[in-house]
Design an enzyme around this catalytic site. Structure first.
Site, mmCIF file in Angstrom:
data_model
loop_
_atom_site.group_PDB
_atom_site.id
_atom_site.type_symbol
_atom_site.label_atom_id
_atom_site.label_comp_id
_atom_site.label_asym_id
_atom_site.label_seq_id
_atom_site.Cartn_x
_atom_site.Cartn_y
_atom_site.Cartn_z
ATOM 1 N N SER A 145 45.127 42.737 40.942
ATOM 2 C CA SER A 145 43.855 43.158 40.373
ATOM 3 C C SER A 145 42.688 42.489 41.104
ATOM 4 O O SER A 145 42.536 42.653 42.305
ATOM 5 C CB SER A 145 43.829 42.856 38.872
ATOM 6 O OG SER A 145 42.699 43.402 38.244
ATOM 7 N N ASP A 301 37.014 47.326 40.100
ATOM 8 C CA ASP A 301 37.661 46.179 40.721
ATOM 9 C C ASP A 301 38.738 46.705 41.675
ATOM 10 O O ASP A 301 38.950 47.920 41.774
ATOM 11 C CB ASP A 301 38.206 45.225 39.653
ATOM 12 C CG ASP A 301 39.375 45.798 38.874
ATOM 13 O OD1 ASP A 301 39.516 47.034 38.836
ATOM 14 O OD2 ASP A 301 40.148 45.013 38.290
ATOM 15 N N ASP A 303 41.924 47.182 41.858
ATOM 16 C CA ASP A 303 42.962 48.134 41.457
ATOM 17 C C ASP A 303 42.406 49.234 40.555
ATOM 18 O O ASP A 303 43.153 50.060 40.031
ATOM 19 C CB ASP A 303 44.161 47.441 40.813
ATOM 20 C CG ASP A 303 43.848 46.822 39.457
ATOM 21 O OD1 ASP A 303 42.694 46.384 39.254
ATOM 22 O OD2 ASP A 303 44.756 46.756 38.610
ATOM 23 N N ARG A 306 39.200 48.304 36.058
ATOM 24 C CA ARG A 306 37.976 47.817 35.423
ATOM 25 C C ARG A 306 36.757 48.534 35.998
ATOM 26 O O ARG A 306 36.798 49.031 37.124
ATOM 27 C CB ARG A 306 37.835 46.309 35.616
ATOM 28 C CG ARG A 306 38.793 45.480 34.771
ATOM 29 C CD ARG A 306 38.666 44.006 35.119
ATOM 30 N NE ARG A 306 39.372 43.154 34.178
ATOM 31 C CZ ARG A 306 40.668 42.862 34.240
ATOM 32 N NH1 ARG A 306 41.405 43.379 35.229
ATOM 33 N NH2 ARG A 306 41.243 42.078 33.348
ATOM 34 N N THR A 371 43.209 39.456 22.161
ATOM 35 C CA THR A 371 42.704 39.763 23.503
ATOM 36 C C THR A 371 43.809 40.376 24.348
ATOM 37 O O THR A 371 44.985 40.057 24.203
ATOM 38 C CB THR A 371 42.174 38.498 24.195
ATOM 39 O OG1 THR A 371 43.203 37.523 24.233
ATOM 40 C CG2 THR A 371 40.981 37.936 23.461
ATOM 41 N N GLU A 395 37.526 45.990 25.976
ATOM 42 C CA GLU A 395 37.440 44.528 25.868
ATOM 43 C C GLU A 395 36.303 44.055 26.757
ATOM 44 O O GLU A 395 35.958 44.712 27.744
ATOM 45 C CB GLU A 395 38.757 43.855 26.250
ATOM 46 C CG GLU A 395 39.224 44.105 27.666
ATOM 47 C CD GLU A 395 40.542 43.417 27.985
ATOM 48 O OE1 GLU A 395 41.059 42.690 27.125
ATOM 49 O OE2 GLU A 395 41.046 43.609 29.099
ATOM 50 N N LYS A 409 43.561 50.289 30.294
ATOM 51 C CA LYS A 409 42.184 50.367 30.776
ATOM 52 C C LYS A 409 42.155 51.191 32.055
ATOM 53 O O LYS A 409 43.050 51.116 32.891
ATOM 54 C CB LYS A 409 41.590 48.977 30.981
ATOM 55 C CG LYS A 409 42.361 48.027 31.853
ATOM 56 C CD LYS A 409 41.688 46.666 31.844
ATOM 57 C CE LYS A 409 42.489 45.629 32.620
ATOM 58 N NZ LYS A 409 43.756 45.277 31.938
#
Length: 567
Positions: A145, A301, A303, A306, A371, A395, A409
């Site tokens: 990531s 990001d 990968d 996000r 989380t 999140e 996500k």
């Protein structure tokens, strides 16, 4: 220890890491050898993640092969028809990712498990999409990531399309330990193809993800998209092709991609840290946006799971939105463009409370989890009903999912949804900042910040200390309710208690009499305490957003200073 090293050298299939380890032996580098062999890289609910190098406490081909065998055997033991349903495998643009993905495929097919392997680098959400697309038993993404270049990772998705949660993590870990003591099978990809166990995922598969997103009812708002412009960066990751394609499909004709960061490059040469949250990481995309006068400066990001965005202000500068602000804007937008009573939205215990307030006002369903996106999506599947279907979750760490095309996500669909929201606002003469202010005026101005406190290794648990002597007030504000997630109980100031329906976790949440909130939890990976703060300021019609922000920042500074001093 020497026996362990010798055994490792004999098992390691990679001449590069064998040479690396042999050099450590020749140099008599006892400290480094101890670090690499004193423990094994732990497999957990995030799979594996660590620095690439030789030894069991590093990411390397042997660790990957043992992990793949462990995963495969666990699947065969616990999932009906796991071999025929198969496993989807994809990988990012880091130097070792392709090899690690192919090693995973070799081991799984050696166990007789069908494998669907991407023929090129793939965004994480595109791989996760494959679980439901193929009705696969699991998926694996080889990615670290937004971690630094030295890292790589091995992320596992279960047959429901979400990241694994207990007990699967510990079950897989047990099988990995057994595999590390056994002779591993030898199986080439050519053998797997010949036996009909390997399917290469080419452009047709990527097109299937593209079509699924284009057909999503939540990405169907085509309100004058050609009238706005945006800049985009893949941050040397794997998101550019799909991001640009989806935006073009949605009618966004003015998209300016940062050329220097567009192609996959696991060295991340233009950023110190390939995480959009880090200072300076968005500089190039903001410069690109400024050069074209674009409204948005957007990033995925590396990968592409996000999404981050900076929005042009009235004075022509660009200001980053926080993860909470993006989550609140998307949640509000999606709920108000649907029948909210039929929708379910969620977020985590450390994210802003504002989404819950919006959902309640609109009579939508709302849930809250620990989380981690693995909880957000697994719980969503449990909570949704025929009458109330899952719509959106987020999140604060820049993770968002829109609908259920992907049960994780997805920075690509979030990018499209945010652009569509912005285009509709612009068509009506409004800005993102206008919409955010209108939400604050209706529900209050919510400000969230995080601080960490370093602890001495082996220090007494702060959580246990706070349980033994619970605070009655924090920073001069009375504690009205405390949620203790370790004990699973909610305690009110008047002595009443309720059970909490969340997995046990060493977390304490304090709700104060002025709507402020303090969350205290130890880090799972480092000797430090993480504290999450939230303050809420009411907004009257006479208040300017600037003055409310100032009041909130002053209240936040006071809360943080006084709480940290009390610890």
């Amino acid at each position: 220890m020497i026996t362990d090293v010798s055994t490792w050298l004999a098992r390691d299939p990679d001449p590069v890491t064998r040479q690396e380890l042999q050099q450590l032996l020749d140099d008599n580098n006892k400290q480094e050898i101890e670090d690499r062999f004193s423990t094994r890289l732990a497999f957990g609910t995030a799979g594996l993640r660590g620095i690439v190098g030789a030894g069991p406490n590093r990411m390397n081909r042997l660790v990957i092969q043992e992990t793949a065998i462990g995963l495969g055997r666990y699947l065969l033991d616990t999932v009906n028809s796991a071999a025929s349903r198969g496993v989807v495998i994809g990988y990012d643009g880091r130097p070792d990712s392709r090899q690690f993905a192919q090693d995973t495929a070799s081991m799984l097919t050696a166990l007789g498990i069908n494998v669907y392997l991407t023929a090129k680098v793939a965004p994480t959400p595109v791989v996760a999409f494959g679980v439901h697309h193929f009705n696969a038993a699991a998926a694996v993404v080889v990615t670290a990531s937004h971690n630094p270049p030295a890292y790589n990772g091995f992320k596992v998705y279960w047959g429901n399309g979400a990241q694994i949660i207990p007990p699967h993590d510990s079950g897989i870990a047990e099988q990995i330990d057994l595999a590390s003591q056994e002779v591993l099978p030898v199986n080439s990809l050519e053998d797997a193809e010949r036996l009909g166990l390997l399917t290469w995922l080419n452009d047709d598969y990527f097109t299937a993800y593209r079509k699924a997103q284009n057909n999503s009812p939540y990405l169907a708002n085509h309100t004058e998209p050609a009238n706005i412009s945006l800049a985009y960066t893949a941050m040397h990751g794997v998101g550019a092709d799909m991001a640009e394609t989806l935006l073009a499909d949605a009618g966004f004709a003015h998209v300016y991609s940062v050329a220097a960061q567009r192609e996959p490059d696991g060295r991340f040469p233009t950023v110190n840290f390939p995480n959009p949250e880090e200072p300076g990481a968005m500089d190039m995309v903001i410069a690109e946006a400024s050069a074209h006068g674009a409204i948005l400066a957007c990033a995925n990001d590396p990968d592409a799971d996000r999404f981050a965005v900076a929005v042009r202000t009235e004075d022509g500068e660009y200001k980053m939105l926080t993860g909470d602000q993006v989550g609140v804007l998307l949640g509000h937008y999606l709920l108000t463009h649907s029948v909210p009573e039929q929708q379910l939205v969620g977020t985590t215990i450390v994210s802003s409370s504002l989404l819950e307030k919006i959902a309640t006002a609109l009579e939508a369903g709302f849930y809250k989890t620990l989380t981690g996106f693995k909880w957000l999506t697994n719980v969503a599947m449990e909570q949704q009903t025929q009458e109330q279907q899952f719509l959106f979750a987020y999140e604060e760490a820049l993770g968002y999912t829109v609908g259920n095309t992907v049960w994780d996500k997805d920075g690509l669909s979030a990018l499209v949804a945010f652009a569509q929201m912005t285009a509709e606002l612009a068509a009506n003469g409004h800005t993102v900042w206008d919409r955010l202010e209108s939400i604050y005026r209706e529900h209050g101005y919510y400000l969230n910040e995080q601080r960490s406190i370093a602890l001495a290794p082996g220090a007494v648990s702060v959580g246990d200390q706070l349980r033994a002597d619970p605070p009655l007030c924090i920073a001069g504000r009375a504690v009205e309710m405390t949620e203790d997630l370790k004990l699973g109980v909610r305690r009110f100031a008047d002595g009443r208690t309720e059970d909490i329906d969340l997995p046990s976790s060493d977390v304490l949440i304090y709700y104060l009499d002025d709507e402020s909130r303090v969350v205290v939890r130890p880090s799972g990976t480092e000797p430090k305490l993480k504290c999450y703060y939230e303050v809420v300021e009411a907004m009257s019609h006479e208040d300017s957003i600037k003055h409310v922000q100032q009041r909130a920042q002053e209240a936040m500074a006071s809360l943080i200073d006084k709480h940290q001093a009390s610890l």
